[in-house]
Design a protein around this motif. Structure first.
Motif, PDB file in Angstrom:
ATOM      1  N   VAL A 241       0.920  -1.662   0.151  1.00  0.00           N
ATOM      2  CA  VAL A 241       0.506  -0.488   0.528  1.00  0.00           C
ATOM      3  C   VAL A 241       1.086   1.579  -0.398  1.00  0.00           C
ATOM      4  O   VAL A 241       0.594   2.205  -0.895  1.00  0.00           O
ATOM      5  CB  VAL A 241      -0.822   0.156   1.465  1.00  0.00           C
ATOM      6  N   SER A 242       2.191   1.336   0.670  1.00  0.00           N
ATOM      7  CA  SER A 242       3.004   2.530   0.685  1.00  0.00           C
ATOM      8  C   SER A 242       3.775   2.672  -0.606  1.00  0.00           C
ATOM      9  O   SER A 242       3.873   3.676  -0.884  1.00  0.00           O
ATOM     10  CB  SER A 242       3.302   2.620   2.199  1.00  0.00           C
ATOM     11  N   GLY A 243       3.625   1.490  -1.350  1.00  0.00           N
ATOM     12  CA  GLY A 243       5.231   1.475  -2.808  1.00  0.00           C
ATOM     13  C   GLY A 243       3.226   2.170  -3.692  1.00  0.00           C
ATOM     14  O   GLY A 243       4.008   3.120  -4.685  1.00  0.00           O
ATOM     15  N   ALA A 244       2.174   1.779  -3.754  1.00  0.00           N
ATOM     16  CA  ALA A 244       0.713   1.819  -4.288  1.00  0.00           C
ATOM     17  C   ALA A 244       0.621   3.219  -4.012  1.00  0.00           C
ATOM     18  O   ALA A 244       0.550   4.246  -4.954  1.00  0.00           O
ATOM     19  CB  ALA A 244       0.046   1.418  -4.748  1.00  0.00           C
ATOM     20  N   ALA A 245       0.478   4.012  -3.164  1.00  0.00           N
ATOM     21  CA  ALA A 245       0.423   5.445  -2.817  1.00  0.00           C
ATOM     22  C   ALA A 245       1.492   6.954  -3.019  1.00  0.00           C
ATOM     23  O   ALA A 245       1.068   7.486  -3.534  1.00  0.00           O
ATOM     24  CB  ALA A 245      -0.520   5.492  -1.190  1.00  0.00           C
ATOM     25  N   ALA A 246       2.443   5.987  -2.747  1.00  0.00           N
ATOM     26  CA  ALA A 246       3.735   6.663  -3.549  1.00  0.00           C
ATOM     27  C   ALA A 246       3.765   6.958  -3.959  1.00  0.00           C
ATOM     28  O   ALA A 246       4.580   8.546  -4.621  1.00  0.00           O
ATOM     29  CB  ALA A 246       5.432   6.759  -2.726  1.00  0.00           C
ATOM     30  N   ILE A 247       3.719   6.991  -5.252  1.00  0.00           N
ATOM     31  CA  ILE A 247       3.588   6.785  -6.500  1.00  0.00           C
ATOM     32  C   ILE A 247       2.382   7.023  -6.810  1.00  0.00           C
ATOM     33  O   ILE A 247       2.582   8.299  -8.152  1.00  0.00           O
ATOM     34  CB  ILE A 247       3.367   5.133  -7.288  1.00  0.00           C
ATOM     35  N   ALA A 248       1.163   7.220  -6.810  1.00  0.00           N
ATOM     36  CA  ALA A 248       0.281   7.862  -6.925  1.00  0.00           C
ATOM     37  C   ALA A 248       0.276   9.578  -6.026  1.00  0.00           C
ATOM     38  O   ALA A 248      -0.051  10.422  -7.444  1.00  0.00           O
ATOM     39  CB  ALA A 248      -1.176   7.370  -6.683  1.00  0.00           C
ATOM     40  N   LEU A 249       0.992   9.562  -5.433  1.00  0.00           N
ATOM     41  CA  LEU A 249       1.711  11.148  -4.876  1.00  0.00           C
ATOM     42  C   LEU A 249       2.640  11.753  -5.396  1.00  0.00           C
ATOM     43  O   LEU A 249       3.062  12.776  -5.556  1.00  0.00           O
ATOM     44  CB  LEU A 249       1.325  10.648  -3.089  1.00  0.00           C
ATOM     45  N   THR A 250       3.396  10.526  -6.228  1.00  0.00           N
ATOM     46  CA  THR A 250       4.936  11.380  -6.629  1.00  0.00           C
ATOM     47  C   THR A 250       4.182  12.001  -8.191  1.00  0.00           C
ATOM     48  O   THR A 250       4.684  12.695  -8.328  1.00  0.00           O
ATOM     49  CB  THR A 250       5.921  10.249  -6.860  1.00  0.00           C
ATOM     50  N   ASP A 251       3.292  11.024  -9.088  1.00  0.00           N
ATOM     51  CA  ASP A 251       2.930  11.943 -10.136  1.00  0.00           C
ATOM     52  C   ASP A 251       1.798  12.980  -9.787  1.00  0.00           C
ATOM     53  O   ASP A 251       1.552  13.922 -10.169  1.00  0.00           O
ATOM     54  CB  ASP A 251       1.644  11.006 -10.229  1.00  0.00           C
ATOM     55  N   ILE A 252       0.878  13.291  -8.437  1.00  0.00           N
ATOM     56  CA  ILE A 252       0.348  14.165  -8.348  1.00  0.00           C
ATOM     57  C   ILE A 252       1.570  15.433  -7.745  1.00  0.00           C
ATOM     58  O   ILE A 252       0.982  16.907  -8.722  1.00  0.00           O
ATOM     59  CB  ILE A 252      -0.606  14.043  -7.322  1.00  0.00           C
ATOM     60  N   PHE A 253       2.135  15.488  -7.250  1.00  0.00           N
ATOM     61  CA  PHE A 253       3.103  16.573  -6.175  1.00  0.00           C
ATOM     62  C   PHE A 253       4.733  16.761  -6.950  1.00  0.00           C
ATOM     63  O   PHE A 253       4.994  17.754  -6.515  1.00  0.00           O
ATOM     64  CB  PHE A 253       3.249  16.431  -4.849  1.00  0.00           C
ATOM     65  N   GLY A 254       4.724  15.688  -7.690  1.00  0.00           N
ATOM     66  CA  GLY A 254       6.262  15.541  -8.361  1.00  0.00           C
ATOM     67  C   GLY A 254       6.886  14.350  -7.261  1.00  0.00           C
ATOM     68  O   GLY A 254       7.216  14.183  -6.430  1.00  0.00           O
ATOM     69  N   ASP A 255       8.486  14.507  -7.335  1.00  0.00           N
ATOM     70  CA  ASP A 255       9.074  13.710  -7.303  1.00  0.00           C
ATOM     71  C   ASP A 255      10.374  15.113  -5.991  1.00  0.00           C
ATOM     72  O   ASP A 255       9.918  15.990  -5.834  1.00  0.00           O
ATOM     73  CB  ASP A 255      10.661  13.409  -8.283  1.00  0.00           C
ATOM     74  N   ASN A 256      10.708  13.704  -5.587  1.00  0.00           N
ATOM     75  CA  ASN A 256      11.737  14.667  -4.141  1.00  0.00           C
ATOM     76  C   ASN A 256      11.145  16.272  -3.803  1.00  0.00           C
ATOM     77  O   ASN A 256      11.085  16.894  -3.853  1.00  0.00           O
ATOM     78  CB  ASN A 256      12.991  15.569  -5.006  1.00  0.00           C
ATOM     79  N   PHE A 257       9.764  15.634  -3.293  1.00  0.00           N
ATOM     80  CA  PHE A 257       8.215  16.605  -2.955  1.00  0.00           C
ATOM     81  C   PHE A 257       8.580  15.773  -1.517  1.00  0.00           C
ATOM     82  O   PHE A 257       8.427  15.085  -0.506  1.00  0.00           O
ATOM     83  CB  PHE A 257       6.679  15.796  -3.129  1.00  0.00           C
ATOM     84  N   ALA A 258       9.229  17.258  -0.424  1.00  0.00           N
ATOM     85  CA  ALA A 258      10.002  17.298   1.268  1.00  0.00           C
ATOM     86  C   ALA A 258       9.160  17.234   2.472  1.00  0.00           C
ATOM     87  O   ALA A 258       7.785  18.507   2.446  1.00  0.00           O
ATOM     88  CB  ALA A 258      11.567  18.060   1.328  1.00  0.00           C
ATOM     89  N   PHE A 259       8.498  17.429   3.132  1.00  0.00           N
ATOM     90  CA  PHE A 259       7.558  17.164   4.197  1.00  0.00           C
ATOM     91  C   PHE A 259       7.534  16.431   5.417  1.00  0.00           C
ATOM     92  O   PHE A 259       8.250  15.225   4.832  1.00  0.00           O
ATOM     93  CB  PHE A 259       6.516  16.544   3.478  1.00  0.00           C
ATOM     94  N   ASP A 260       7.379  16.908   6.120  1.00  0.00           N
ATOM     95  CA  ASP A 260       7.009  16.844   7.547  1.00  0.00           C
ATOM     96  C   ASP A 260       6.110  15.940   8.135  1.00  0.00           C
ATOM     97  O   ASP A 260       5.018  16.347   7.565  1.00  0.00           O
ATOM     98  CB  ASP A 260       7.240  17.725   8.299  1.00  0.00           C
ATOM     99  N   ASP A 261       5.570  14.664   8.193  1.00  0.00           N
ATOM    100  CA  ASP A 261       4.797  13.449   8.999  1.00  0.00           C
ATOM    101  C   ASP A 261       3.706  13.167  10.398  1.00  0.00           C
ATOM    102  O   ASP A 261       5.245  13.539  10.571  1.00  0.00           O
ATOM    103  CB  ASP A 261       4.925  12.565   7.934  1.00  0.00           C
TER     104      ASP A 261
END
Length: 443
Positions: A362-382
């Protein structure tokens, strides 16, 4: 004179009231975030399993997205792109519809239909309805009617996904004769959760087994075998943490990504549960963080939640298909039986087979979707886990976060390495397929 003043006061009151009733209803992305947060709050209270929770996220977001795609020409309908979804009804007149209000109405209506504690959604919904009606009752009524119409359309589609049928299917049968097969784990020794989840209609992937992974290493406790080495790795990693104390980074990572919605706690003769978010809810939380950081408008916010929730939902269908096919025993059971009967994992072992790791997929799938939306190397504080007493963790990208989420299962003592490495690959392949297949944006 007094009568004339009284009449003037009445006229002014009526005029002011009419003016107030026709204010513009302004909806910001925060209203949508709050609506998502509210359903997560109710889901935690009601204790939904991770696969079921993923379904609860997907349908309301799709309903809201389809309404926004009617208005915003940057986005395309998912009708014909995900299984069996037909176009939603078009509004009879666009002039009287606030599409953002309609999207939230549809979202909350489906939320209410999908959870148990409906009153919690209803009280929140009614508080919003009162504000919107006070601002502009005619627009609110028209928007509400349209939102409910779309919710009914999505509900009719949703009700054909085989979920109701799986509620009456047989419980999982434990094979106690085969040492490689999954056995219920302490402390609650619960039955295997959702053994028929692979029968749920997927959203974007072709079938539950489309991303069927390679099988796990053959069960063997002979020294030198691949399986034995993976068992010993889990065992030794846990031992090394004990030497470092409770403040080790490995334990911090394991606890941060725990996301077990039902942890059984025993105190003397009492057993109770501590409640947390699911893995999917953690990634929905990351979606909110990314949308806020990027200053996404309402439409992009709904788009981000929708694409990510589809990836999460299909990820669970794919993962659960493999879990109950390979039906592999958990590390805790093996280690207690063959190596050390006093060994305990950092995290409580979830009640379903080991391979592949659900967090990893699930993390792998969600990360790919979010990268497609917001871009690679999108730094964030979780800060998703702050509510559960855990500190913020920072990541340089969604993929880095997914790598850590996957590895956390090893640190937690609940997965072997193969389930993690194959699982993250499975999830990323699935996520890429969804990103490539779904044509949701124009230009």
């Amino acid at each position: 004179m007094k009568e004339r003043l009284s009449l003037l006061a009445v006229v002014l009151l009526v005029f002011t009231s009419c003016q107030k009733k026709h204010e513009a209803i302004i909806i910001t992305p925060e209203e949508y975030h709050k609506s998502v947060d509210k359903v997560i709050e109710v889901m935690i209270h009601d204790i939904f399993s991770p696969p079921v929770a993923s379904r609860i996220f997907a349908y309301p977001n799709i309903a809201a997205y389809e309404i926004i795609a009617q208005k915003d020409d940057r986005y395309k309908s998912l009708a014909g792109q995900i299984h069996d979804l037909t176009p939603i009804p078009e509004p009879k007149t666009r002039d009287s519809i606030n599409f953002e209000v309609a999207a939230l109405v549809a979202h909350m209506q489906l939320d209410k239909n999908l959870i148990f504690s409906e009153d919690r959604i209803v009280s929140y919904r009614d508080s919003l309805y009162a504000v919107w009606a006070d601002k502009n009752e005619p627009v609110f009524n028209a928007s509400k009617a349209y939102g409910l119409e779309v919710a009914e359309h999505i509900a009719a589609w949703m009700n054909k996904d085989n979920y109701k049928q799986t509620r009456t299917m047989p419980k999982f049968s434990v094979n106690s004769e085969d040492p490689s097969r999954w056995q219920p784990t302490p402390p609650a020794y619960m039955n295997g959760l959702e053994p028929h989840w692979s029968k749920i209609r997927p959203f974007a992937i072709d079938s539950a087994d489309q991303f069927k992974p390679a099988p796990p290493p053959d069960f063997s406790m002979e020294e030198g075998s691949k399986f034995y080495e993976e068992v010993m790795e889990v065992y030794e990693v846990r031992k090394s943490m004990i030497g470092k104390g409770d403040k080790s980074d490995e334990i911090a990572i394991a606890q941060f990504w725990d996301c077990n919605p039902y942890v059984s706690v025993t105190r003397g003769h009492l057993m109770f549960a501590t409640k947390k978010i699911t893995p999917g809810a953690h990634w929905i939380g990351i979606t909110k963080i990314a949308a806020r950081k990027s200053d996404a408008d309402f439409a992009k916010t709904v788009y981000a939640y929708t694409k990510t929730s589809i990836a999460i939902a299909d990820g669970f269908i794919s993962c659960w298909d493999e879990k109950y096919r390979s039906n592999l025993i958990r590390p805790e059971t093996v280690i207690n039986e063959y190596i050390d009967d006093s060994w305990e994992p950092v995290l409580q072992t979830p009640p379903f087979p080991e391979y592949t790791s659900g967090h990893s997929v699930v993390s792998g799938a969600a990360a790919i979707a979010l990268t497609d939306i917001f871009g690679d190397n999108f730094a964030f504080d979780d800060d998703t886990e702050v509510a559960y007493g855990l500190p913020v963790r920072s990541f340089s990208s969604f993929n880095q976060a997914s790598d850590e989420a996957a590895l956390s299962r090893m640190y937690g003592g609940i997965h072997y390495r193969a389930a993690i490495e194959v699982g993250i690959k499975q999830g990323r392949s699935l996520g890429k397929y969804i990103v490539d297949k779904l044509d949701m944006t124009k230009g």
